[in-house]
Design a protein around this motif. Structure first.
Motif, PDB file in Angstrom:
ATOM      1  N   TYR A  42       0.827  -1.220   0.000  1.00  0.00           N
ATOM      2  CA  TYR A  42       0.000   0.000   0.000  1.00  0.00           C
ATOM      3  C   TYR A  42       0.854   1.260   0.000  1.00  0.00           C
ATOM      4  CZ  TYR A  42      -3.628   3.365   1.186  1.00  0.00           C
ATOM      5  OH  TYR A  42      -4.474   4.440   1.165  1.00  0.00           O
ATOM      6  N   TYR A  43       1.787   1.351   0.943  1.00  0.00           N
ATOM      7  CA  TYR A  43       2.561   2.583   1.084  1.00  0.00           C
ATOM      8  C   TYR A  43       3.800   2.613   0.181  1.00  0.00           C
ATOM      9  CZ  TYR A  43      -0.294   3.657   5.161  1.00  0.00           C
ATOM     10  OH  TYR A  43      -1.347   3.932   5.991  1.00  0.00           O
ATOM     11  N   ARG A  46       3.202   4.196  -3.445  1.00  0.00           N
ATOM     12  CA  ARG A  46       2.794   5.591  -3.287  1.00  0.00           C
ATOM     13  C   ARG A  46       3.974   6.466  -2.864  1.00  0.00           C
ATOM     14  NH1 ARG A  46      -1.494   2.413  -2.450  1.00  0.00           N
ATOM     15  NH2 ARG A  46      -3.603   3.193  -2.898  1.00  0.00           N
ATOM     16  N   SER A  54      -1.524  10.542  -1.302  1.00  0.00           N
ATOM     17  CA  SER A  54      -2.377   9.360  -1.381  1.00  0.00           C
ATOM     18  C   SER A  54      -2.254   8.473  -0.140  1.00  0.00           C
ATOM     19  CB  SER A  54      -2.053   8.543  -2.637  1.00  0.00           C
ATOM     20  OG  SER A  54      -0.737   8.014  -2.573  1.00  0.00           O
ATOM     21  N   ASP A  57      -5.493   8.208   1.464  1.00  0.00           N
ATOM     22  CA  ASP A  57      -6.590   7.415   0.924  1.00  0.00           C
ATOM     23  C   ASP A  57      -7.013   6.349   1.922  1.00  0.00           C
ATOM     24  OD1 ASP A  57      -6.401   8.904  -1.369  1.00  0.00           O
ATOM     25  OD2 ASP A  57      -5.314   7.388  -2.518  1.00  0.00           O
ATOM     26  N   LYS A  58      -6.050   5.927   2.748  1.00  0.00           N
ATOM     27  CA  LYS A  58      -6.348   5.014   3.846  1.00  0.00           C
ATOM     28  C   LYS A  58      -6.759   5.851   5.044  1.00  0.00           C
ATOM     29  CE  LYS A  58      -6.309   0.931   5.859  1.00  0.00           C
ATOM     30  NZ  LYS A  58      -7.296  -0.101   5.471  1.00  0.00           N
ATOM     31  N   GLN A  59      -7.830   5.456   5.721  1.00  0.00           N
ATOM     32  CA  GLN A  59      -8.292   6.233   6.875  1.00  0.00           C
ATOM     33  C   GLN A  59      -7.217   6.271   7.953  1.00  0.00           C
ATOM     34  OE1 GLN A  59     -11.965   4.890   8.546  1.00  0.00           O
ATOM     35  NE2 GLN A  59     -12.148   6.591   9.948  1.00  0.00           N
ATOM     36  N   TRP A 267      -7.298  -4.728   5.227  1.00  0.00           N
ATOM     37  CA  TRP A 267      -6.103  -4.666   4.389  1.00  0.00           C
ATOM     38  C   TRP A 267      -6.371  -5.028   2.928  1.00  0.00           C
ATOM     39  CZ3 TRP A 267      -3.446  -8.020   8.633  1.00  0.00           C
ATOM     40  CH2 TRP A 267      -3.198  -7.212   9.750  1.00  0.00           C
ATOM     41  N   PRO A 269      -9.058  -5.079   0.917  1.00  0.00           N
ATOM     42  CA  PRO A 269      -9.854  -4.195   0.050  1.00  0.00           C
ATOM     43  C   PRO A 269      -9.066  -2.997  -0.486  1.00  0.00           C
ATOM     44  CG  PRO A 269     -11.129  -4.818   1.986  1.00  0.00           C
ATOM     45  CD  PRO A 269      -9.711  -5.275   2.234  1.00  0.00           C
ATOM     46  N   ASP A 270      -7.994  -2.586   0.189  1.00  0.00           N
ATOM     47  CA  ASP A 270      -7.242  -1.401  -0.238  1.00  0.00           C
ATOM     48  C   ASP A 270      -6.076  -1.729  -1.154  1.00  0.00           C
ATOM     49  OD1 ASP A 270      -8.761   0.560   1.124  1.00  0.00           O
ATOM     50  OD2 ASP A 270      -7.812  -0.012   3.004  1.00  0.00           O
ATOM     51  N   LEU A 271      -5.868  -3.015  -1.453  1.00  0.00           N
ATOM     52  CA  LEU A 271      -4.735  -3.389  -2.314  1.00  0.00           C
ATOM     53  C   LEU A 271      -5.200  -3.554  -3.764  1.00  0.00           C
ATOM     54  CD1 LEU A 271      -2.873  -5.957  -0.048  1.00  0.00           C
ATOM     55  CD2 LEU A 271      -2.448  -3.511  -0.318  1.00  0.00           C
TER      56      LEU A 271
END
Length: 271
Positions: A42-43, A46, A54, A57-59, A267, A269-271
């Motif tokens: 994720y990170y 970005r 971005s 984008d993750k809460q 985790w 759903p955000d990938l």
């Protein structure tokens, strides 16, 4: 004959208890590797691509803030060191590596303690000086966890240097538990939500009774459970060992629920 039967039952109970500990560790490895993969997947892209905004984008309580150079650097360091520490911590607990690769164990342990200390100081700093907290109670609980990491880590290093290995190993295990507080917190949130079929007692500022209960559970119950497990191992009573093993099984079941929830809803759903 009776004494021999008691010895056999105690050995069986000891094997049962050790087996439950191994089972929990295997579940934890799966959950921790999933956490590491999420952080890097994720990170990583970005950050490498310079798209720092971005991150949000993750809460997050506080991620990227325009113009806050050092705050953003602290956040990035905190996130990626968390992945390094988590991955390194897994290897520290594998007995075969401790026995057959003592040099790797020592250097990996130093890396684990160093990153844990940096994470604690940066975490406390971001909580109180960058405003990365939503409520004084939840922020205080997190900071207590950070202070525990610093104290436990210092004692782990002290007894390693003094070659008091048995004491060193006990404090190393305690440090592992408190150093993974953020991971336990995510698992506790998801276990709570799954078991209650919703965020019961939780609110947007992490100040609800459910939020506080989950935070205390995440940051303090793991190290308490470790002490219960260690006491069970030291006991000569087969009944105590079996009861402790059943407790570990219950904690393992909660960990399974938390790992499942975190992977499925936090985790993946955000990938």
């Amino acid at each position: 004959m009776q004494a021999n039967n008691q010895t056999t039952s105690t050995r069986w109970a000891d094997a049962f208890l050790r087996g439950t500990g191994t089972l929990w560790f295997l579940v934890a490895v799966i959950g921790q590797l999933a956490f590491v993969v999420f952080i890097l997947a994720y990170y990583g892209p970005r950050t490498a691509g310079g798209d720092y905004a971005s991150w949000n984008d993750k809460q997050l309580i506080m991620g990227f803030v325009e113009g806050d150079f050092w705050g953003n650097v602290s956040f990035a360091v905190h996130v990626f060191l968390a992945a390094i520490m988590t991955f390194g911590g897994i290897f520290q607990l594998i007995p075969v590596l401790r026995r057959n690769a003592p040099t790797l164990h020592r250097w990996n342990g130093r890396m684990f303690l160093t990153t844990a200390m940096i994470l604690s100081f940066t975490g406390i700093g971001m909580t109180w000086f960058r405003g990365a907290n939503l409520h004084v109670v939840s922020g205080s609980i997190t900071s207590i966890n950070g202070l525990m990491i610093i104290v436990f880590g210092a004692l782990t290093f002290r007894y390693a240097v003094a070659r008091k290995i048995a004491i060193h190993e006990r404090w190393a295990m305690r440090t592992f538990m408190v150093a993974n507080g953020v991971w336990f917190f995510r698992l506790s949130i998801m276990a709570w939500v799954v078991l209650n079929q919703g965020p019961r007692g939780m609110n947007a500022t992490l100040s609800g009774w459910g939020d506080i209960l989950v935070a205390c559970t995440a940051y303090f119950l793991p190290v308490i459970s470790l002490e219960i497990y260690q006491a069970g191992k030291r006991s000569r009573s087969a009944g105590t060992k079996i009861a402790t093993g059943l407790y570990v099984i219950a904690m393992t079941a909660l960990t399974v629920v938390g790992v499942f929830g975190a992977i499925s809803f936090m985790w993946l759903p955000d990938l």
